[in-house]
Design a protein around this motif. Structure first.
Motif, PDB file in Angstrom:
ATOM      1  N   ASN A  74       0.829  -1.215   0.000  1.00 49.27           N
ATOM      2  CA  ASN A  74       0.000   0.000   0.000  1.00 49.27           C
ATOM      3  C   ASN A  74       0.857   1.256   0.000  1.00 49.27           C
ATOM      4  O   ASN A  74       0.598   2.194  -0.753  1.00 49.27           O
ATOM      5  CB  ASN A  74      -0.941   0.015   1.208  1.00 49.27           C
ATOM      6  N   TYR A  75       1.868   1.290   0.864  1.00 50.17           N
ATOM      7  CA  TYR A  75       2.750   2.468   0.914  1.00 50.17           C
ATOM      8  C   TYR A  75       3.477   2.664  -0.409  1.00 50.17           C
ATOM      9  O   TYR A  75       3.576   3.782  -0.919  1.00 50.17           O
ATOM     10  CB  TYR A  75       3.778   2.336   2.043  1.00 50.17           C
ATOM     11  N   LEU A  76       3.983   1.562  -0.964  1.00 52.04           N
ATOM     12  CA  LEU A  76       4.703   1.650  -2.237  1.00 52.04           C
ATOM     13  C   LEU A  76       3.761   2.076  -3.358  1.00 52.04           C
ATOM     14  O   LEU A  76       4.105   2.940  -4.174  1.00 52.04           O
ATOM     15  CB  LEU A  76       5.366   0.313  -2.565  1.00 52.04           C
ATOM     16  N   GLY A  77       2.581   1.486  -3.404  1.00 48.28           N
ATOM     17  CA  GLY A  77       1.604   1.856  -4.432  1.00 48.28           C
ATOM     18  C   GLY A  77       1.227   3.325  -4.352  1.00 48.28           C
ATOM     19  O   GLY A  77       1.154   4.015  -5.369  1.00 48.28           O
ATOM     20  N   TRP A  78       1.009   3.811  -3.149  1.00 47.15           N
ATOM     21  CA  TRP A  78       0.645   5.225  -2.968  1.00 47.15           C
ATOM     22  C   TRP A  78       1.798   6.132  -3.393  1.00 47.15           C
ATOM     23  O   TRP A  78       1.587   7.152  -4.045  1.00 47.15           O
ATOM     24  CB  TRP A  78       0.266   5.464  -1.507  1.00 47.15           C
ATOM     25  N   ALA A  79       3.029   5.760  -3.035  1.00 46.37           N
ATOM     26  CA  ALA A  79       4.196   6.559  -3.412  1.00 46.37           C
ATOM     27  C   ALA A  79       4.367   6.605  -4.928  1.00 46.37           C
ATOM     28  O   ALA A  79       4.638   7.665  -5.510  1.00 46.37           O
ATOM     29  CB  ALA A  79       5.455   5.998  -2.756  1.00 46.37           C
TER      30      ALA A  79
ATOM     31  N   ALA B 296       4.067   9.612  -7.547  1.00 49.85           N
ATOM     32  CA  ALA B 296       5.430   9.882  -8.011  1.00 49.85           C
ATOM     33  C   ALA B 296       6.256  10.559  -6.928  1.00 49.85           C
ATOM     34  O   ALA B 296       6.998  11.502  -7.175  1.00 49.85           O
ATOM     35  CB  ALA B 296       5.406  10.721  -9.296  1.00 49.85           C
ATOM     36  N   SER B 297       6.125  10.075  -5.709  1.00 45.96           N
ATOM     37  CA  SER B 297       6.719  10.728  -4.543  1.00 45.96           C
ATOM     38  C   SER B 297       8.042  10.093  -4.132  1.00 45.96           C
ATOM     39  O   SER B 297       8.077   8.967  -3.640  1.00 45.96           O
ATOM     40  CB  SER B 297       5.734  10.639  -3.370  1.00 45.96           C
ATOM     41  N   PRO B 298       9.147  10.827  -4.269  1.00 41.53           N
ATOM     42  CA  PRO B 298      10.421  10.293  -3.789  1.00 41.53           C
ATOM     43  C   PRO B 298      10.420  10.131  -2.272  1.00 41.53           C
ATOM     44  O   PRO B 298      10.987   9.179  -1.743  1.00 41.53           O
ATOM     45  CB  PRO B 298      11.459  11.319  -4.250  1.00 41.53           C
ATOM     46  N   THR B 299       9.765  11.034  -1.570  1.00 38.71           N
ATOM     47  CA  THR B 299       9.664  10.921  -0.114  1.00 38.71           C
ATOM     48  C   THR B 299       8.872   9.670   0.252  1.00 38.71           C
ATOM     49  O   THR B 299       9.236   8.939   1.172  1.00 38.71           O
ATOM     50  CB  THR B 299       8.987  12.174   0.483  1.00 38.71           C
ATOM     51  N   GLY B 300       7.794   9.402  -0.468  1.00 41.07           N
ATOM     52  CA  GLY B 300       7.002   8.204  -0.231  1.00 41.07           C
ATOM     53  C   GLY B 300       7.799   6.942  -0.475  1.00 41.07           C
ATOM     54  O   GLY B 300       7.668   5.963   0.272  1.00 41.07           O
ATOM     55  N   LEU B 301       8.634   6.937  -1.500  1.00 32.30           N
ATOM     56  CA  LEU B 301       9.480   5.772  -1.768  1.00 32.30           C
ATOM     57  C   LEU B 301      10.467   5.549  -0.627  1.00 32.30           C
ATOM     58  O   LEU B 301      10.663   4.420  -0.177  1.00 32.30           O
ATOM     59  CB  LEU B 301      10.220   5.940  -3.090  1.00 32.30           C
ATOM     60  N   LEU B 302      11.070   6.622  -0.155  1.00 33.64           N
ATOM     61  CA  LEU B 302      12.022   6.524   0.954  1.00 33.64           C
ATOM     62  C   LEU B 302      11.324   6.019   2.222  1.00 33.64           C
ATOM     63  O   LEU B 302      11.837   5.137   2.920  1.00 33.64           O
ATOM     64  CB  LEU B 302      12.671   7.888   1.208  1.00 33.64           C
ATOM     65  N   LEU B 303      10.147   6.554   2.504  1.00 28.38           N
ATOM     66  CA  LEU B 303       9.403   6.114   3.684  1.00 28.38           C
ATOM     67  C   LEU B 303       8.953   4.657   3.550  1.00 28.38           C
ATOM     68  O   LEU B 303       8.910   3.923   4.542  1.00 28.38           O
ATOM     69  CB  LEU B 303       8.213   7.033   3.939  1.00 28.38           C
ATOM     70  N   THR B 304       8.639   4.228   2.346  1.00 27.21           N
ATOM     71  CA  THR B 304       8.268   2.823   2.123  1.00 27.21           C
ATOM     72  C   THR B 304       9.443   1.918   2.449  1.00 27.21           C
ATOM     73  O   THR B 304       9.259   0.866   3.082  1.00 27.21           O
ATOM     74  CB  THR B 304       7.819   2.607   0.664  1.00 27.21           C
TER      75      THR B 304
END
Length: 125
Positions: free
Chosen positions: A75-80, A84-92
């Motif tokens: 879910n976190y990866l899909g949302w990131a 297109a969120s680099p911050t989301g990818l890092l948090l994932t």
């Protein structure tokens, strides 16, 4: 989130499709895990001595160990990816690493309490 920088390479229809797919898989894993475990199993019943008769092995546990952790990570990866969120990818990545550390402790604990339960049941028979 809308004001955060975006990774242009992820701001494509294909990436959005991948993000939605990951969200679908993640939601399926999390919800089916909750259903299979029930309320007490989902909310730390094992830690309070409220055990199932045996370890849960129905879907999604029959397909993947720890589907709730990996479903929420999806879910976190899909949302990131969807955003297109680099911050989301890092948090994932941070969430996935945290789950992996948690599993180093949780897996042996869960195996042991169900082993003890099974050996106690055999002694009573």
């Amino acid at each position: 989130m809308l004001s955060q920088p975006k990774l242009e390479r992820l701001d494509t229809p294909a990436a959005r499709g991948l993000g939605l797919t990951l969200l679908g898989v993640g939601v399926t894993l999390v919800l089916s895990s909750s259903f299979a475990l029930g309320f007490t199993g989902t909310f730390l019943g094992d830690y309070f001595g409220i055990l199932k008769e045996a370890r849960v092995t129905v879907f999604p546990f029959s397909v993947l160990d720890n589907p709730m952790y990996w479903g929420s990570t999806a879910n976190y990866l899909g949302w990131a990816i969807l955003h297109a969120s680099p911050t989301g990818l890092l948090l994932t990545v941070l969430v996935a690493l945290t789950y992996m550390v948690a599993l180093l402790y949780e897996e042996p604990f869960t195996a042991e309490i169900y082993r003890q339960k099974a050996s106690g049941a055999h002694k009573r028979s």
